[in-house]
Write a protein that holds these residues in place. Structure first.
Motif, PDB file in Angstrom:
ATOM      1  N   PRO A   1       0.803  -1.222   0.000  1.00  0.00           N
ATOM      2  CA  PRO A   1       0.000   0.000   0.000  1.00  0.00           C
ATOM      3  C   PRO A   1       0.839   1.278   0.000  1.00  0.00           C
ATOM      4  O   PRO A   1       0.470   2.269  -0.643  1.00  0.00           O
ATOM      5  CB  PRO A   1      -0.815  -0.098   1.296  1.00  0.00           C
ATOM      6  CG  PRO A   1      -0.845  -1.525   1.621  1.00  0.00           C
ATOM      7  CD  PRO A   1       0.435  -2.102   1.116  1.00  0.00           C
ATOM      8  N   VAL A   2       1.968   1.252   0.678  1.00  0.00           N
ATOM      9  CA  VAL A   2       2.827   2.438   0.714  1.00  0.00           C
ATOM     10  C   VAL A   2       3.403   2.713  -0.681  1.00  0.00           C
ATOM     11  O   VAL A   2       3.479   3.862  -1.120  1.00  0.00           O
ATOM     12  CB  VAL A   2       3.945   2.261   1.765  1.00  0.00           C
ATOM     13  CG1 VAL A   2       4.979   3.339   1.655  1.00  0.00           C
ATOM     14  CG2 VAL A   2       3.340   2.270   3.162  1.00  0.00           C
ATOM     15  N   MET A   3       3.776   1.654  -1.381  1.00  0.00           N
ATOM     16  CA  MET A   3       4.286   1.834  -2.742  1.00  0.00           C
ATOM     17  C   MET A   3       3.174   2.327  -3.670  1.00  0.00           C
ATOM     18  O   MET A   3       3.407   3.143  -4.563  1.00  0.00           O
ATOM     19  CB  MET A   3       4.900   0.535  -3.274  1.00  0.00           C
ATOM     20  CG  MET A   3       6.130   0.091  -2.503  1.00  0.00           C
ATOM     21  SD  MET A   3       7.380   1.375  -2.265  1.00  0.00           S
ATOM     22  CE  MET A   3       7.954   1.562  -3.918  1.00  0.00           C
ATOM     23  N   TYR A   4       1.947   1.843  -3.456  1.00  0.00           N
ATOM     24  CA  TYR A   4       0.816   2.353  -4.224  1.00  0.00           C
ATOM     25  C   TYR A   4       0.629   3.850  -3.967  1.00  0.00           C
ATOM     26  O   TYR A   4       0.400   4.622  -4.896  1.00  0.00           O
ATOM     27  CB  TYR A   4      -0.467   1.591  -3.871  1.00  0.00           C
ATOM     28  CG  TYR A   4      -1.686   2.172  -4.545  1.00  0.00           C
ATOM     29  CD1 TYR A   4      -1.974   1.865  -5.869  1.00  0.00           C
ATOM     30  CD2 TYR A   4      -2.532   3.038  -3.859  1.00  0.00           C
ATOM     31  CE1 TYR A   4      -3.083   2.416  -6.498  1.00  0.00           C
ATOM     32  CE2 TYR A   4      -3.636   3.597  -4.476  1.00  0.00           C
ATOM     33  CZ  TYR A   4      -3.909   3.276  -5.803  1.00  0.00           C
ATOM     34  OH  TYR A   4      -4.993   3.831  -6.411  1.00  0.00           O
ATOM     35  N   GLY A   5       0.719   4.247  -2.702  1.00  0.00           N
ATOM     36  CA  GLY A   5       0.613   5.670  -2.367  1.00  0.00           C
ATOM     37  C   GLY A   5       1.716   6.492  -3.008  1.00  0.00           C
ATOM     38  O   GLY A   5       1.485   7.625  -3.450  1.00  0.00           O
TER      39      GLY A   5
END
Length: 191
Positions: free
Chosen positions: A121-125
Motif C-alpha cells: 500500500p505504501v508503494m501504491y501511495g
C-alpha cells in the motif's frame, strides 16, 4: 585470581582465551536482529498512530460522531490504501510472537504479509502521489495540486511514505536475518 605483585598461576595470565567457550554466531545474529526488529516495530506503531490521526475524521464521520475541531481541519478523504496499510499493524504481532520463541513459521508469515499489507500500500501511495510531487518540484504550488492547510498534500504524503518504506525495508531485512540465523541453528541440530 592473580594479583599485581604476587605469583601468577598457570592459565590465569589471560593467554588462555583460545580455550574459552564462545557464543555461536547464529545466536549473536539472532539476538542483535531481534532487538533491531523490535525497534522497527516500535517505529511502525508510531507511524500507525500518525495514520490513525489522519483517518480519525473519516472514522468519526462513519460513526456519526461530530467533533467541530476535527471537522474544521478539513482533512481530505482517505483512500483505500490508507486503511489497508493500517491493517499491517496487526501483522507486527506475528513478528513479536516469532521473536519470543524463535518461531520460523511466524517470521515467514510476517515477511510475506508485511510485504503485501505494509510495503504494497505504501508503494501504491508513492505512485499515486508522484504526479503531485513532480508538479510541485517543477513549478511550485499551483492550482493543479491539492493543498492542505497551505502545504502540498502530495509532498506531505511523501514525507510519510519515505519513512514508512524505510521502516518496512529494515523490518524485512532484520526478519530475513533472523530467519537465516534460525534456519542455520536448525541445520546444525540435524547434523
Amino acid at each position: 585470581m592473580a594479583s599485581k605483585s604476587g605469583p601468577i598461576s598457570a592459565g590465569a595470565d589471560g593467554h588462555d582465551f583460545m580455550h574459552r567457550q564462545r557464543i555461536a554466531e547464529q545466536y549473536f545474529i539472532s539476538a542483535q536482529n531481534k532487538s533491531r526488529l523490535k525497534y522497527c516495530i516500535f517505529f511502525h506503531f508510531i507511524l500507525f498512530f500518525i495514520m490513525l490521526a489522519k483517518l480519525s475524521a473519516d472514522i468519526l464521520d462513519k460513526l456519526d460522531i461530530f467533533v467541530l475541531e476535527i471537522e474544521e481541519l478539513e482533512i481530505p478523504k482517505p483512500l483505500i490504501w490508507e486503511y489497508v496499510w493500517c491493517f499491517s499493524i496487526v501483522i507486527s504481532f506475528f513478528a513479536l510472537s516469532a521473536i519470543k520463541k524463535n518461531r520460523i513459521p511466524s517470521i515467514r508469515r510476517y515477511i510475506y504479509l508485511i510485504t503485501i499489507f505494509g510495503l504494497g500500500p505504501v508503494m501504491y501511495g508513492a505512485v499515486y502521489y508522484f504526479k503531485d510531487l513532480w508538479i510541485y518540484i517543477i513549478s511550485g504550488p499551483t492550482k493543479d495540486i491539492l493543498l492542505w492547510q497551505g502545504y502540498p498534500y502530495g509532498v506531505l504524503w511523501y514525507a510519510f511514505i519515505v519513512v514508512a518504506v524505510q521502516v518496512h525495508l529494515f523490518s524485512l531485512y532484520f526478519s530475513n536475518n533472523l530467519l537465516s540465523a534460525w534456519l542455520a541453528r536448525g541445520m546444525k541440530k540435524l547434523r
